[in-house]
Design an enzyme around this catalytic site. Structure first.
Site, PDB file in Angstrom:
ATOM      1  N   ALA A  26      -3.294   3.277   2.180  1.00  0.00           N
ATOM      2  CA  ALA A  26      -3.966   3.528   3.452  1.00  0.00           C
ATOM      3  C   ALA A  26      -5.179   4.409   3.180  1.00  0.00           C
ATOM      4  O   ALA A  26      -5.050   5.519   2.665  1.00  0.00           O
ATOM      5  CB  ALA A  26      -3.019   4.221   4.419  1.00  0.00           C
ATOM      6  N   GLN A  63      -6.123  -1.113   2.133  1.00  0.00           N
ATOM      7  CA  GLN A  63      -5.646  -0.980   3.501  1.00  0.00           C
ATOM      8  C   GLN A  63      -6.533   0.034   4.224  1.00  0.00           C
ATOM      9  O   GLN A  63      -6.592   1.203   3.822  1.00  0.00           O
ATOM     10  CB  GLN A  63      -4.194  -0.510   3.509  1.00  0.00           C
ATOM     11  CG  GLN A  63      -3.569  -0.578   4.899  1.00  0.00           C
ATOM     12  CD  GLN A  63      -2.159  -0.031   4.940  1.00  0.00           C
ATOM     13  OE1 GLN A  63      -1.898   1.069   4.450  1.00  0.00           O
ATOM     14  NE2 GLN A  63      -1.242  -0.780   5.529  1.00  0.00           N
ATOM     15  N   TYR A  66       0.651   4.729  13.384  1.00  0.00           N
ATOM     16  CA  TYR A  66      -0.717   5.254  13.271  1.00  0.00           C
ATOM     17  C   TYR A  66      -1.570   4.673  14.401  1.00  0.00           C
ATOM     18  O   TYR A  66      -1.063   3.980  15.274  1.00  0.00           O
ATOM     19  CB  TYR A  66      -1.263   4.981  11.864  1.00  0.00           C
ATOM     20  CG  TYR A  66      -0.434   5.698  10.813  1.00  0.00           C
ATOM     21  CD1 TYR A  66      -0.395   7.090  10.776  1.00  0.00           C
ATOM     22  CD2 TYR A  66       0.376   4.992   9.923  1.00  0.00           C
ATOM     23  CE1 TYR A  66       0.402   7.763   9.854  1.00  0.00           C
ATOM     24  CE2 TYR A  66       1.176   5.658   8.997  1.00  0.00           C
ATOM     25  CZ  TYR A  66       1.184   7.047   8.968  1.00  0.00           C
ATOM     26  OH  TYR A  66       1.982   7.715   8.078  1.00  0.00           O
ATOM     27  N   ARG A 101       8.489   1.060  -3.195  1.00  0.00           N
ATOM     28  CA  ARG A 101       9.257   1.966  -4.063  1.00  0.00           C
ATOM     29  C   ARG A 101       9.727   1.287  -5.340  1.00  0.00           C
ATOM     30  O   ARG A 101       9.728   1.900  -6.415  1.00  0.00           O
ATOM     31  CB  ARG A 101      10.449   2.530  -3.274  1.00  0.00           C
ATOM     32  CG  ARG A 101       9.997   3.507  -2.202  1.00  0.00           C
ATOM     33  CD  ARG A 101      11.081   3.794  -1.200  1.00  0.00           C
ATOM     34  NE  ARG A 101      11.397   2.617  -0.380  1.00  0.00           N
ATOM     35  CZ  ARG A 101      12.243   2.624   0.644  1.00  0.00           C
ATOM     36  NH1 ARG A 101      12.868   3.728   0.965  1.00  0.00           N
ATOM     37  NH2 ARG A 101      12.461   1.524   1.345  1.00  0.00           N
ATOM     38  N   LEU A 129      12.856  -2.789   1.157  1.00  0.00           N
ATOM     39  CA  LEU A 129      14.065  -2.886   0.335  1.00  0.00           C
ATOM     40  C   LEU A 129      14.278  -4.283  -0.236  1.00  0.00           C
ATOM     41  O   LEU A 129      15.372  -4.841  -0.158  1.00  0.00           O
ATOM     42  CB  LEU A 129      15.285  -2.394   1.115  1.00  0.00           C
ATOM     43  CG  LEU A 129      15.353  -0.861   1.252  1.00  0.00           C
ATOM     44  CD1 LEU A 129      16.591  -0.424   2.006  1.00  0.00           C
ATOM     45  CD2 LEU A 129      15.326  -0.167  -0.122  1.00  0.00           C
ATOM     46  N   CYS A 183       0.320   5.478   0.070  1.00  0.00           N
ATOM     47  CA  CYS A 183      -0.443   6.722   0.094  1.00  0.00           C
ATOM     48  C   CYS A 183      -0.050   7.583  -1.095  1.00  0.00           C
ATOM     49  O   CYS A 183       1.143   7.748  -1.372  1.00  0.00           O
ATOM     50  CB  CYS A 183      -0.099   7.521   1.352  1.00  0.00           C
ATOM     51  SG  CYS A 183      -0.833   6.870   2.822  1.00  0.00           S
ATOM     52  N   ARG A 190      -1.357  -5.486   8.866  1.00  0.00           N
ATOM     53  CA  ARG A 190       0.029  -5.033   8.736  1.00  0.00           C
ATOM     54  C   ARG A 190       0.500  -4.500  10.075  1.00  0.00           C
ATOM     55  O   ARG A 190      -0.177  -3.667  10.686  1.00  0.00           O
ATOM     56  CB  ARG A 190       0.157  -3.942   7.673  1.00  0.00           C
ATOM     57  CG  ARG A 190       1.608  -3.645   7.339  1.00  0.00           C
ATOM     58  CD  ARG A 190       1.761  -2.629   6.244  1.00  0.00           C
ATOM     59  NE  ARG A 190       2.673  -3.119   5.219  1.00  0.00           N
ATOM     60  CZ  ARG A 190       3.388  -2.340   4.415  1.00  0.00           C
ATOM     61  NH1 ARG A 190       3.281  -1.031   4.476  1.00  0.00           N
ATOM     62  NH2 ARG A 190       4.199  -2.859   3.519  1.00  0.00           N
ATOM     63  N   PRO A 193       0.828  -1.208   0.000  1.00  0.00           N
ATOM     64  CA  PRO A 193       0.000   0.000   0.000  1.00  0.00           C
ATOM     65  C   PRO A 193       0.861   1.256   0.000  1.00  0.00           C
ATOM     66  O   PRO A 193       1.865   1.320   0.720  1.00  0.00           O
ATOM     67  CB  PRO A 193      -0.794  -0.116   1.305  1.00  0.00           C
ATOM     68  CG  PRO A 193      -0.002  -1.050   2.165  1.00  0.00           C
ATOM     69  CD  PRO A 193       0.704  -1.984   1.233  1.00  0.00           C
TER      70      PRO A 193
END
Ligand SMILES: Cc1cc2nc3c(=O)[nH]c(=O)nc-3n(C[C@H](O)[C@H](O)[C@H](O)COP(=O)(O)O)c2cc1C
Length: 367
Positions: A57, A100, A182, A324, A301, A25, A230, A23
């Site tokens: 999210a 999510q 969060y 990423r 990563l 944002c 998660r 996920p």
């Protein structure tokens, strides 16, 4: 046979391969409503050949947004907007879609990262954030309001309502966001939760809200559709949430019918000391995998096909998620399939791109 490209089921949801789009944002919604950006962004990722795409999210109530531009699923208007986008995505992709569901807690009411990410005051379009306790992320930050029991019940209901909306949109899977500092993570961590009621103190109490919300979402989301969670496996701060507690929570979630655990880390405290490197969170996934029989997703990563393959063959995780790496190379699964001698679904419109050295790489989309 590549393990990365072998099928797996999450609950009862079959996935064609073990590549998950994590996920992400986008801070590109309009009062919670998905926009043309989401059509382009999700449409693009849905053509990538990954086994599962988890939508960013998505706030279960307006106050649970990180920024005013967060995606939401809290009323008919936000449901309709996301539904319109997903209708187009579905037209051209059969990739299973997850969402999510999230509440930002004390990290709410900030500007988008590319505007600096600072707190927004009410006169700047911000709002008052809430948290388990009135402890800010940084000492110098504005203090969040400690949630009352009534507000906790409202937030539980908001997760339930969003889960029902997600089902109506034909979404295949829900991931509950209990990571990255969060709201749910704030309840889990003794650094941010100093409550003295049934939501604070012991591990059992601190994990109560995550479990309550998991159970409620599980109850209202159709049984054939998976609900996963998660988590941040550690706060990377002594005395904070850690791997041992994550293992305990994962076991309890698994017993309650959780379909998978998605293992991230950090995000709760500015004191965190993270040693970042290739696959830096994989060891946490591996420890959790030893303790549960449900699938575990490793993330962080993971950038190389051979690296992903090794994580799976060495039994450190059952799936890998990329964030990423998928933005940088949205056809990552195609290249991974080519490297590992596997096949991948690609839209007919793009078949002519198949390199002659890997003839037979592409297979038609199903359905
Ligand atoms: C642009 C961007 C947005 C993100 N948004 C979310 C999010 O909505 N929910 C979440 O749990 N993690 C989010 N993350 C974290 C990623 O899902 C992922 O865990 C993290 O980037 C590490 O994976 P990577 O090394 O493959 O990028 C985000 C990361 C990026 C780069």
């Amino acid at each position: 046979m590549s393990r990365l490209f072998s099928p797996i089921t999450l609950g009862k949801l079959p996935l064609e391969n073990r590549i998950v789009i994590a996920p992400m944002c986008q801070y590109s919604a309009d009062h919670g409503k998905a926009t043309a950006w989401h059509r382009i962004h999700l449409g693009n990722l849905a053509l990538s050949g990954a086994g599962l795409l988890i939508i960013e999210a998505t706030a279960v109530e307006a106050a649970g947004r990180i920024t005013p531009e967060d995606l939401g699923l809290w009323n008919d208007t936000t449901e309709q907007a996301l539904g319109d986008v997903l209708k187009d995505v579905r037209k051209y992709s059969a990739m299973p879609l997850g969402i999510q569901l999230a509440h930002a807690g004390r990290k709410a009411s900030t500007e988008a990262p590319w505007h600096g990410g600072g707190f927004l005051q009410p006169e700047e379009g911000g709002w008052q954030p809430s948290a388990p306790s009135a402890i800010p992320f940084n000492d110098t930050d504005r203090h969040p309001l400690a949630l009352t029991k009534e507000r906790i019940e409202e937030i539980k209901q908001a997760f339930i309502d969003s889960a029902i909306r997600a089902d109506r949109l034909g979404i295949d899977l829900i991931e509950i966001h209990a990571a990255h500092g969060y709201l749910l993570h704030e309840f889990l961590s003794p650094l941010s939760n100093l409550r003295d009621d049934e939501y604070g103190g012991s591990l059992e109490n601190r994990q109560r809200l995550t479990l309550d919300i998991f159970r409620e979402v599980r109850r209202v989301f159709p049984a054939h559709k998976p609900v996963g969670v998660r988590i941040s496996a550690t706060d990377w701060v002594a005395g904070g949430w850690d791997l041992e507690q994550s293992v305990a929570l994962s076991k309890t979630l698994a017993e309650a019918g959780c379909a998978y655990i998605h293992v991230s880390s950090g995000g709760l405290s500015p004191q965190q000391k993270i040693s970042v490197g290739p696959g830096y969170q994989v060891p946490f996934a591996a420890e959790i995998k030893k303790a549960v029989t449900i699938p575990v997703i490793a993330v962080g990563l993971i950038t190389e096909p051979e690296q992903a393959e090794a994580i799976l063959t060495e039994q450190q995780a059952d799936l890998v998620a990329l964030a990423r790496g998928m933005l940088y190379n949205p056809r990552w699964p195609w290249h991974a399939a080519a490297n590992l001698g596997a096949t991948v679904h690609a839209p007919e419109q793009y078949w002519r791109s198949e390199p002659s050295a890997v003839k037979g790489l592409f297979t038609p989309k199903k359905g």
